[in-house]
Scaffold this motif. Structure first.
Motif, PDB file in Angstrom:
ATOM      1  N   THR A 153      26.891  18.213  -7.770  1.00 41.06           N
ATOM      2  CA  THR A 153      26.197  18.266  -9.050  1.00 41.06           C
ATOM      3  C   THR A 153      27.188  18.851 -10.052  1.00 41.06           C
ATOM      4  O   THR A 153      28.348  19.107  -9.708  1.00 41.06           O
ATOM      5  N   SER A 154      26.730  19.081 -11.256  1.00 45.97           N
ATOM      6  CA  SER A 154      27.635  19.652 -12.259  1.00 45.97           C
ATOM      7  C   SER A 154      28.065  21.071 -11.903  1.00 45.97           C
ATOM      8  O   SER A 154      29.034  21.591 -12.458  1.00 45.97           O
ATOM      9  N   SER A 185      14.997  13.165  -4.421  1.00 47.17           N
ATOM     10  CA  SER A 185      13.912  12.290  -4.880  1.00 47.17           C
ATOM     11  C   SER A 185      12.786  13.091  -5.514  1.00 47.17           C
ATOM     12  O   SER A 185      12.094  12.613  -6.407  1.00 47.17           O
ATOM     13  N   SER A 186      12.602  14.313  -5.037  1.00 49.41           N
ATOM     14  CA  SER A 186      11.525  15.138  -5.584  1.00 49.41           C
ATOM     15  C   SER A 186      11.829  15.604  -7.000  1.00 49.41           C
ATOM     16  O   SER A 186      10.940  16.071  -7.708  1.00 49.41           O
ATOM     17  N   GLY A 187      13.095  15.465  -7.414  1.00 50.10           N
ATOM     18  CA  GLY A 187      13.466  15.935  -8.746  1.00 50.10           C
ATOM     19  C   GLY A 187      13.654  17.429  -8.799  1.00 50.10           C
ATOM     20  O   GLY A 187      13.850  17.997  -9.863  1.00 50.10           O
ATOM     21  N   LEU A 188      13.629  18.079  -7.631  1.00 50.17           N
ATOM     22  CA  LEU A 188      13.652  19.540  -7.613  1.00 50.17           C
ATOM     23  C   LEU A 188      15.028  20.119  -7.334  1.00 50.17           C
ATOM     24  O   LEU A 188      15.179  21.321  -7.254  1.00 50.17           O
ATOM     25  N   TYR A 189      16.041  19.273  -7.166  1.00 48.06           N
ATOM     26  CA  TYR A 189      17.337  19.848  -6.849  1.00 48.06           C
ATOM     27  C   TYR A 189      17.902  20.617  -8.035  1.00 48.06           C
ATOM     28  O   TYR A 189      18.821  21.404  -7.907  1.00 48.06           O
ATOM     29  N   ARG A 190      17.320  20.411  -9.227  1.00 45.63           N
ATOM     30  CA  ARG A 190      17.701  21.217 -10.383  1.00 45.63           C
ATOM     31  C   ARG A 190      16.763  22.412 -10.557  1.00 45.63           C
ATOM     32  O   ARG A 190      16.802  23.099 -11.560  1.00 45.63           O
ATOM     33  N   LEU A 191      15.885  22.600  -9.596  1.00 44.93           N
ATOM     34  CA  LEU A 191      14.928  23.707  -9.625  1.00 44.93           C
ATOM     35  C   LEU A 191      13.985  23.602 -10.816  1.00 44.93           C
ATOM     36  O   LEU A 191      13.618  24.590 -11.438  1.00 44.93           O
ATOM     37  N   MET A 204      18.956   4.271  -0.692  1.00 43.70           N
ATOM     38  CA  MET A 204      20.012   3.922  -1.645  1.00 43.70           C
ATOM     39  C   MET A 204      21.180   3.228  -0.943  1.00 43.70           C
ATOM     40  O   MET A 204      21.489   3.516   0.215  1.00 43.70           O
ATOM     41  N   ASP A 205      21.814   2.319  -1.643  1.00 45.55           N
ATOM     42  CA  ASP A 205      23.021   1.658  -1.150  1.00 45.55           C
ATOM     43  C   ASP A 205      24.050   2.737  -0.778  1.00 45.55           C
ATOM     44  O   ASP A 205      24.361   3.607  -1.597  1.00 45.55           O
ATOM     45  N   PRO A 206      24.591   2.707   0.451  1.00 39.80           N
ATOM     46  CA  PRO A 206      25.549   3.739   0.872  1.00 39.80           C
ATOM     47  C   PRO A 206      26.749   3.886  -0.057  1.00 39.80           C
ATOM     48  O   PRO A 206      27.283   4.986  -0.209  1.00 39.80           O
ATOM     49  N   HIS A 207      27.186   2.798  -0.688  1.00 36.09           N
ATOM     50  CA  HIS A 207      28.331   2.875  -1.589  1.00 36.09           C
ATOM     51  C   HIS A 207      28.005   3.689  -2.842  1.00 36.09           C
ATOM     52  O   HIS A 207      28.906   4.280  -3.455  1.00 36.09           O
ATOM     53  N   HIS A 208      26.747   3.727  -3.226  1.00 35.44           N
ATOM     54  CA  HIS A 208      26.322   4.567  -4.346  1.00 35.44           C
ATOM     55  C   HIS A 208      25.990   5.981  -3.865  1.00 35.44           C
ATOM     56  O   HIS A 208      26.248   6.960  -4.564  1.00 35.44           O
ATOM     57  N   PHE A 209      25.420   6.056  -2.672  1.00 39.56           N
ATOM     58  CA  PHE A 209      25.023   7.353  -2.120  1.00 39.56           C
ATOM     59  C   PHE A 209      26.232   8.271  -1.961  1.00 39.56           C
ATOM     60  O   PHE A 209      26.155   9.478  -2.215  1.00 39.56           O
ATOM     61  N   VAL A 210      27.365   7.700  -1.556  1.00 39.76           N
ATOM     62  CA  VAL A 210      28.556   8.502  -1.281  1.00 39.76           C
ATOM     63  C   VAL A 210      29.183   9.055  -2.557  1.00 39.76           C
ATOM     64  O   VAL A 210      30.072   9.908  -2.497  1.00 39.76           O
ATOM     65  N   LEU A 211      28.716   8.636  -3.701  1.00 40.42           N
ATOM     66  CA  LEU A 211      29.226   9.205  -4.949  1.00 40.42           C
ATOM     67  C   LEU A 211      28.791  10.657  -5.113  1.00 40.42           C
ATOM     68  O   LEU A 211      29.462  11.437  -5.797  1.00 40.42           O
ATOM     69  N   THR A 212      27.682  11.023  -4.485  1.00 37.54           N
ATOM     70  CA  THR A 212      27.165  12.388  -4.633  1.00 37.54           C
ATOM     71  C   THR A 212      26.879  13.076  -3.301  1.00 37.54           C
ATOM     72  O   THR A 212      26.516  14.247  -3.289  1.00 37.54           O
ATOM     73  N   HIS A 213      27.009  12.356  -2.180  1.00 34.75           N
ATOM     74  CA  HIS A 213      26.715  12.920  -0.862  1.00 34.75           C
ATOM     75  C   HIS A 213      27.844  12.567   0.110  1.00 34.75           C
ATOM     76  O   HIS A 213      28.220  11.398   0.216  1.00 34.75           O
ATOM     77  N   TYR A 214      28.336  13.576   0.826  1.00 27.44           N
ATOM     78  CA  TYR A 214      29.384  13.334   1.819  1.00 27.44           C
ATOM     79  C   TYR A 214      29.023  14.097   3.091  1.00 27.44           C
ATOM     80  O   TYR A 214      28.975  15.329   3.095  1.00 27.44           O
ATOM     81  N   PRO A 215      28.751  13.397   4.191  1.00 25.90           N
ATOM     82  CA  PRO A 215      28.290  14.066   5.414  1.00 25.90           C
ATOM     83  C   PRO A 215      29.415  14.753   6.178  1.00 25.90           C
ATOM     84  O   PRO A 215      30.574  14.327   6.129  1.00 25.90           O
TER      85      PRO A 215
END
Length: 258
Positions: A153-154, A185-191, A204-215
């Motif tokens: 996130t920012s 998805s809940s919109g709560l990650y920004r509290l 979500m398409d994995p190619h888009h998901f990896v822009l913000t998530h890395y396992p």
């Protein structure tokens, strides 16, 4: 002045076409309308019988994707973010970032507390969202696993060495693995503390998901040519609005702070 028969026919034809168009629009339903309606009908349901809840959520739904959607929507819209627990967890992760054994021990001690808070108050954080979704899905024979990793996130994981700070899910539907993030998805990650269903993070398409998530386990990237962790951390940040529109950054592929 009386209408000519051909004029009358034209008006009737237009009216009929309009009615047919209106009927088509009125009866058109979103892809997951049935599943979402099941979730909405059970809003506020207690958590004392999770098997029964899963059965109720999927009653009458025959497709795996629909069943999972009903469970996902209910999870997203009924669990709330525990801001105090989130703060404690993030502080511990930062404090013990270079002491993996102590961090694992801390996580083990916290897991029962997280689950207890979830079941009794419906309040949790990303770990609770991921494990709860996985457990509910298993009650209807859908394989869904929690995935640990880095989210961006920012304020988190922008450059640097990175910090494991998030959990999401991989789900197996009709022979294919998909990725989703019930917390985001809940919109709560920004509290924000309110319902704000972010649909793009569902399958979500994995190619888009990896822009913000890395396992941590890169097998869960689900892409043929996985990027490195450092390239993920150094890449331009893509905000939810961009992911919602399916935007992919082209250049630059990294950034430098001077």
């Amino acid at each position: 002045m009386p209408l000519r028969s051909d004029h009358t026919y034209g008006i009737l034809s237009s009216l009929l076409c309009g009615l047919l168009l209106f009927s088509t629009l009125a009866t058109a339903q979103p892809r997951y309308a049935r599943a979402d309606s099941m979730a909405h009908a059970l809003k506020g349901a207690p958590l004392h019988d999770l098997y029964g809840l899963a059965q109720q959520l999927t009653l009458g739904l025959t497709m795996e994707e629909e069943k999972f959607r009903a469970i996902y929507t209910w999870t997203v819209q009924n669990l709330k973010n525990d801001t105090q627990l989130y703060t404690r967890t993030m502080n511990a992760r930062k404090r013990l970032a270079h002491q993996p054994e102590r961090l694992q021990a801390w996580n083990r001690r916290m897991q029962p507390k997280v689950w207890d808070q979830l079941l009794h108050k419906k309040k949790t954080l990303c770990t609770g969202y991921a494990y709860f979704l996985s457990y509910l899905a298993e009650q209807v024979d859908i394989t869904c696993v929690p995935v640990a990793g880095y989210s961006r996130t920012s304020k988190n994981n922008v450059g640097g060495a990175g910090l494991v700070n998030h959990h999401w899910n991989a789900v197996h539907l009709n022979g294919v693995w998909y990725l989703c993030d019930p917390t985001w998805s809940s919109g709560l990650y920004r509290l924000w503390g309110k319902d704000d269903f972010q649909d793009p993070y569902f399958l979500m398409d994995p190619h888009h998901f990896v822009l913000t998530h890395y396992p941590v386990d890169t097998a869960w990237l689900l892409v043929e040519d996985p990027r490195s962790l450092q390239s993920f951390l150094d890449a331009p940040l893509v905000y939810p609005a961009g992911q919602r529109e399916g935007l992919m950054p082209l250049r630059p592929q990294g950034f430098w702070v001077r």
